[in-house]
Design a protein around this motif. Structure first.
Motif, PDB file in Angstrom:
ATOM      1  N   ALA A 167      20.610  63.262  53.270  1.00 20.70           N
ATOM      2  CA  ALA A 167      19.700  62.280  53.840  1.00 20.70           C
ATOM      3  C   ALA A 167      18.549  62.995  54.547  1.00 20.70           C
ATOM      4  N   TYR A 168      17.333  62.438  54.386  1.00 16.83           N
ATOM      5  CA  TYR A 168      16.181  63.136  54.955  1.00 16.83           C
ATOM      6  C   TYR A 168      16.270  63.234  56.481  1.00 16.83           C
ATOM      7  N   GLY A 169      16.866  62.226  57.093  1.00 15.27           N
ATOM      8  CA  GLY A 169      17.056  62.293  58.544  1.00 15.27           C
ATOM      9  C   GLY A 169      17.827  63.547  58.926  1.00 15.27           C
ATOM     10  N   ARG A 170      18.803  63.865  58.125  1.00 18.92           N
ATOM     11  CA  ARG A 170      19.622  65.035  58.404  1.00 18.92           C
ATOM     12  C   ARG A 170      18.862  66.330  58.069  1.00 18.92           C
ATOM     13  N   VAL A 171      18.036  66.284  57.033  1.00 17.55           N
ATOM     14  CA  VAL A 171      17.223  67.456  56.697  1.00 17.55           C
ATOM     15  C   VAL A 171      16.359  67.836  57.885  1.00 17.55           C
ATOM     16  N   GLN A 172      15.822  66.786  58.578  1.00 18.08           N
ATOM     17  CA  GLN A 172      14.971  67.075  59.731  1.00 18.08           C
ATOM     18  C   GLN A 172      15.761  67.726  60.856  1.00 18.08           C
TER      19      GLN A 172
END
Lengths: 884, 111
Positions: free
Chosen positions: A163-168
């Motif tokens: 998930a992109y939230g986690r990538v951040q």
């Protein structure tokens, strides 16, 4: 920078001059003589101009030169290169023999070329897919991050993404090792509205810092830099085809999936991003996702390592970060790792590697068979030339010298074979590139053409095989029994020479059996796969995915209303028997899963299950049989008791021997345990080739998902139905388009693609192997029979019948073949065990395969030895006795 | 065979002279001989035959390359010319020779 290059060029030109001196020795001598003659003539003329008489002038010139013969010798001596010269002599010697029998040399080279071609073709594909760095990227510096998770996770493509939230979160937690951490996600289709047309193009959603992370500058303009910029970068190809390479494209507004974005850059030609897919647009992730902190958009993280940071250090930092940052709801991250970027960076690297390793092994078997075949021929030739060898040894040639000559002969054949084989590999890769890929895959960019690495591989493989298989016959032939060999060129065969030749023939048979066994197992897998009981009726069903999530972000109720209206419209279409929704398309490779257990009996443990949320009539549409209970109805909605339909596999696991109807099952998708209302017959869900998988169907009206696939049963009207579905979707919401329309029946073929491919490749290798082995047996026995013609004649004269002679010779071939078959079965069994992951529906030691293949090979071998046996028995005894 | 001391050019020096000649113009073996004699005003009398091993040595080092051409009188002759590596090699060797001979001069002229 230029100086070392110059140094190399100079050294090369020097080396070339030396090699020329050795290889074209006579030409070099001639040139030397001509040069000296010219010098003397010029000097003589000069002396004559000075007034000397002709004779005196010439004498003086010679004297100034200082001993022509002495200088010639010095020059010749200096031209000698210590190792090259004797080697070259051997090569010339070998070549002279081959030229004497060009047909044999050519046939031998062609035979080995088949093996080299097969090996090189497979390696070329492997090189492209697994080794070769991606174009325009610094592959030493770039890595991707992958996690292994448990809990409510998707597998298949989606499950590999983060998930992109986690990538951040990763970005913040790993700043010490990554100079920049970005992410991308491939999208098979963006709808791009240009001034004159709307085109569907493949592209990637990326984080804002994508181009900076990859270290790639757009060829024109700039890249976007913010996650939520309304800007895109287009591919060089799209710029050429749709904008006529007009630099004015920069700043133009285009429509992208219903939004307006500005073209700010054109990527360099050949750039595909950190993938192997032909992309045409790169789009900031914010165009799709509204809330960038959320879990709704999943991507592949790609990071560039800081200067001096190794991959191991990055892996440690990433793994530590993975545990410290918040996980997605209902999941646990077990570990995270970094991977080199290559063509297959994201999915199934291990499987792809294994598959290619297997194919490469098969191709190498073809090469080994060919090499053994030629070694057998060279061996026979060696024995036929025993007298010559004996003479050379007797007059004092060193054994090593004789071996070197014979080896040089073999190596020349292999060198020729290498060249032909590389040529075949070019044809082979062209054929491979022409194999259509499954339509569900995005347009894959596979440049299979052999590169330098492939050519080096071909050279090394050919060279090694040549040395090994050339050395054996050379060593054998160089050790004749001098006395009998000198006495007669056609002395009766000795036991020793026969053993070596039998070994080569036996080896060919066993290798061919191994190859054909593996090929047949692949073919049987394919056959089983095509016949597999899918648990549903794929014929006549089409499906397409519709995403009401970001960016449109339908409310739950609005989405339900949309889908209800859609099903109503589609059901009314002509030819449509029924229509329903499902979260996943069966056999599409996508799935999500989690743990299911019995709340009343925790001791039965948790079973991993796959899950899909479906609407009423789904079972009817897909032709899935309910063996007990009922399917979903409109009443199975919010507020009612949560219900599930489970498959027979799960029923057998959780309630062995009992009826599960009315029982409760605990799983992560409903807040309270759900009641089992029906049992579906067992089937295939994610892959055609999967093992029986426990499966849970949820009611869409209880567990809604924004992204659903509409399934329509419309036998005979599939294409029209898909178009009508697309129209209906557009009418309901002009901003929406269907994605990945498929005929479910096609997915069966797609799922079996590796099996079909494997069966074709290995099958082709197997057939070549069998033909070569048959030729090998025939050749060796023919030779054997010819050698024994006299002996056979004596036996005939003493009363042996023709049939007896045939039986003897054939029996000899049959014995070798039988031993070869047995060894081949053993090797094949081991190989089948190793490759069992690629087999489906049959046991690795499939009895049919392991009976039929050896018998077939045995029969072929016996036939190949029967032909020369017949010939031998046909020779009249009187004639045979008169020979020699 | 003994040769006059003054004409016995030591091997390294011969290489240097050949390179010098070729740095001015590509030439054939005989031509190189003539140039060396001309430039040394006939004092240096190179043993002609020893030129050719030197040329071959330089070619094997990659400092010069050769090709067959025709002379002004339309005769076939083997021509040599410097490679770029040969040119820089010549400059290095020439510089080191100058340092060396300068040093010897200074020593000989010391009082």
């Amino acid at each position: 920078v230029t100086v070392p290059t110059r140094g190399i060029v100079a050294r090369l030109s020097g080396v070339a001059a030396r090699v020329r001196g050795v290889v074209f020795r006579r030409a070099a001598d001639r040139e030397m003589d001509e040069e000296i003659r010219f010098h003397i003539e010029m000097e003589t003329e000069k002396n004559m101009r000075a007034g000397m008489p002709g004779h005196e002038a010439h004498r003086k010139a010679l004297a100034t030169f200082g001993g022509v013969e002495r200088h010639r010798e010095t020059l010749r001596e200096a031209r000698r290169v210590p190792l090259l010269e004797p080697f070259w002599l051997d090569v010339r010697f070998g070549a002279r023999f081959l030229v004497r029998d060009p047909a044999l040399a050519l046939v031998a080279a062609l035979t080995i070329a088949l093996g080299v071609g097969a090996t090189t073709t497979v390696f070329s594909a492997l090189n492209t897919v697994l080794i070769r760095p991606l174009p325009l990227l610094d592959s030493n510096r770039l890595v991707s991050i992958q996690e292994s998770r448990s809990g409510a996770v998707s597998t298949g493509l989606e499950g590999m993404l983060i998930a992109y939230g986690r990538v951040q979160q990763y970005r913040a937690a790993t700043a010490s090792v990554f100079e920049s951490l970005s992410a991308h996600r491939l999208e098979a289709s963006f709808s791009l509205r240009l001034a004159d047309a709307t085109v569907a193009v493949s592209g990637a959603l990326t984080a804002g810092n994508y181009f900076r992370t990859l270290g790639v500058q757009p060829a024109l303009g700039r890249s976007y830099s913010a996650d939520d910029a309304a800007e895109i970068v287009i591919s060089h190809e799209l710029w050429s085809t749709h904008f006529a390479r007009d630099p004015g494209v920069l700043g133009q507004a285009v429509g992208l999936d219903g939004k307006t974005v500005t073209v700010v850059g054109v990527a360099p030609a050949g750039f595909v991003g950190a993938t192997f897919v032909t992309n045409h647009v790169w789009v900031p992730v914010g165009v799709r996702s509204v809330s960038l902190e959320s879990w709704d958009i999943r991507m592949v993280p790609v990071g560039s390592l800081r200067e001096g940071v190794g991959r191991a250090q990055a892996a440690a930092a990433v793994d530590a970060a993975a545990r410290s940052i918040p996980a997605e709801p209902n999941t646990t991250v077990r570990a995270a790792r970094v991977d080199a970027l290559s063509t297959v960076a994201v999915v199934g690297r291990a499987e792809v590697t294994g598959f290619f390793a297997l194919l490469l092994g098969m191709a190498l078997l073809v090469l080994l068979i060919a090499a053994a075949n030629i070694a057998g021929v060279m061996l026979s030739r060696g024995f036929a030339r025993r007298r010559e060898m004996a003479v050379r040894l007797a007059i004092g040639a060193g054994r090593s010298r004789v071996v070197r000559h014979l080896l040089a002969e073999s190596l020349l054949i292999f060198a020729l074979a290498g060249l032909l084989g590389v040529g075949l590999a070019y044809l082979g890769t062209a054929w491979l590139a022409g194999i259509p890929l499954p339509p569900q895959l995005p347009p894959v960019l596979l440049d299979l053409e052999p590169d330098l690495r492939v050519l080096a591989f071909a050279a090394v493989v050919t060279g090694t095989t040549g040395v090994v298989f050339g050395l054996v016959p050379a060593l054998k032939a160089s050790r004749p029994d001098l006395v009998p060999a000198l006495k007669s060129a056609t002395a009766a065969s000795t036991a020793g020479e026969g053993r070596t030749r039998n070994f080569f023939v036996g080896a060919q048979v066993s290798l061919a059996v191994t190859l054909l066994l593996t090929g047949t197992l692949f073919a049987r897998s394919l056959q089983q796969g095509l016949r597999a009981d899918l648990g549903f009726d794929a014929d006549g069903v089409v499906a397409a995915t519709i995403d009401l999530g970001a960016p449109l972000d339908y409310e739950r109720e609005r989405a339900r209303e949309f889908y209800r209206a859609l099903i109503e419209r589609v059901s009314a279409l002509p030819g449509v028997q029924s229509a329903a929704l499902s979260q996943y398309i069966l056999l599409s490779g996508s799935r999500s899963g989690g743990g299911a257990s019995r709340p009343d009996a925790p001791e039965t443990g948790t079973t991993n299950v796959s899950v899909s949320s479906v609407t009423p009539r789904y079972f009817e549409t897909m032709g899935i049989e309910l063996v007990a209970g009922r399917g979903f109805t409109d009443a199975d909605a919010d507020g009612a008791v949560p219900v599930v339909v489970i498959n027979q596999t799960l029923a057998d696991r959780l309630w062995p021997g009992e009826s599960p109807i009315g029982r409760l099952v605990q799983q992560p998708w409903t807040s309270q345990p759900a009641e089992v209302i029906g049992v579906a017959s067992e089937g295939r869900y994610t892959f055609v080739t999967e093992e029986p998988t426990p499966f849970v169907f949820l009611s869409y009206l209880q567990v809604s998902r924004p992204e659903m696939a509409i399934h329509v049963r419309a036998p005979g009207a599939e294409a029209a139905t898909l178009e009508a579905v697309a129209d209906a979707v557009r009418q309901l919401d002009p901003n929406l388009a269907i994605r990945t329309p498929v005929w479910i029946a096609d997915l069966v073929g797609t799922g079996l693609f590796p099996h079909r491919f494997g069966a074709q490749m290995v099958g082709a290798f197997g057939i070549v192997g069998v033909i070569l082995a048959a030729i090998g047996i025939y050749g060796v026995l023919s030779y054997h029979v010819t050698r024994r013609t006299r002996e056979l004649g004596v036996r005939r004269a003493l009363g042996a019948t023709g049939a007896r002679v045939v039986r003897d010779v054939t029996g000899r071939g049959g014995f070798i073949a039988a031993v070869g078959c047995l060894i081949g079965m053993l090797a094949g069994g081991v190989l089948a065990h190793v490759a069992r992951g690629f087999l489906f529906g049959i046991r690795p030691l499939d009895p049919l395969t392991f009976t039929a293949v050896p018998i077939l090979l045995f029969v072929i071998s016996v036939f190949a030895s029967w032909v020369p046996a017949r010939r031998a028995s046909a020779v009249a005894p009187s004639e045979a006795l008169r020979m020699d | 065979v003994t040769e006059p001391q003054n004409s016995d050019v030591v091997r390294g020096t011969l290489d240097l002279l050949i390179l010098k000649t070729l740095s001015m113009n590509p030439n054939h073996g005989w031509g190189i001989c003539q140039r060396i004699q001309e430039l040394s005003s006939g004092i240096l009398d190179v043993n002609h035959g020893s030129l050719y091993p030197a040329l071959q040595r330089l070619e094997h080092r990659g400092w010069i390359t050769s090709w067959w051409g025709t002379t002004e009188n339309n005769r076939r002759a083997k021509y040599y010319r410097l490679t770029s590596e040969g040119l820089s090699g010549f400059k290095r060797e020439a510089a080191s020779w100058r340092r060396y001979s300068g040093m010897v001069d200074r020593i000989l002229e010391a009082t």
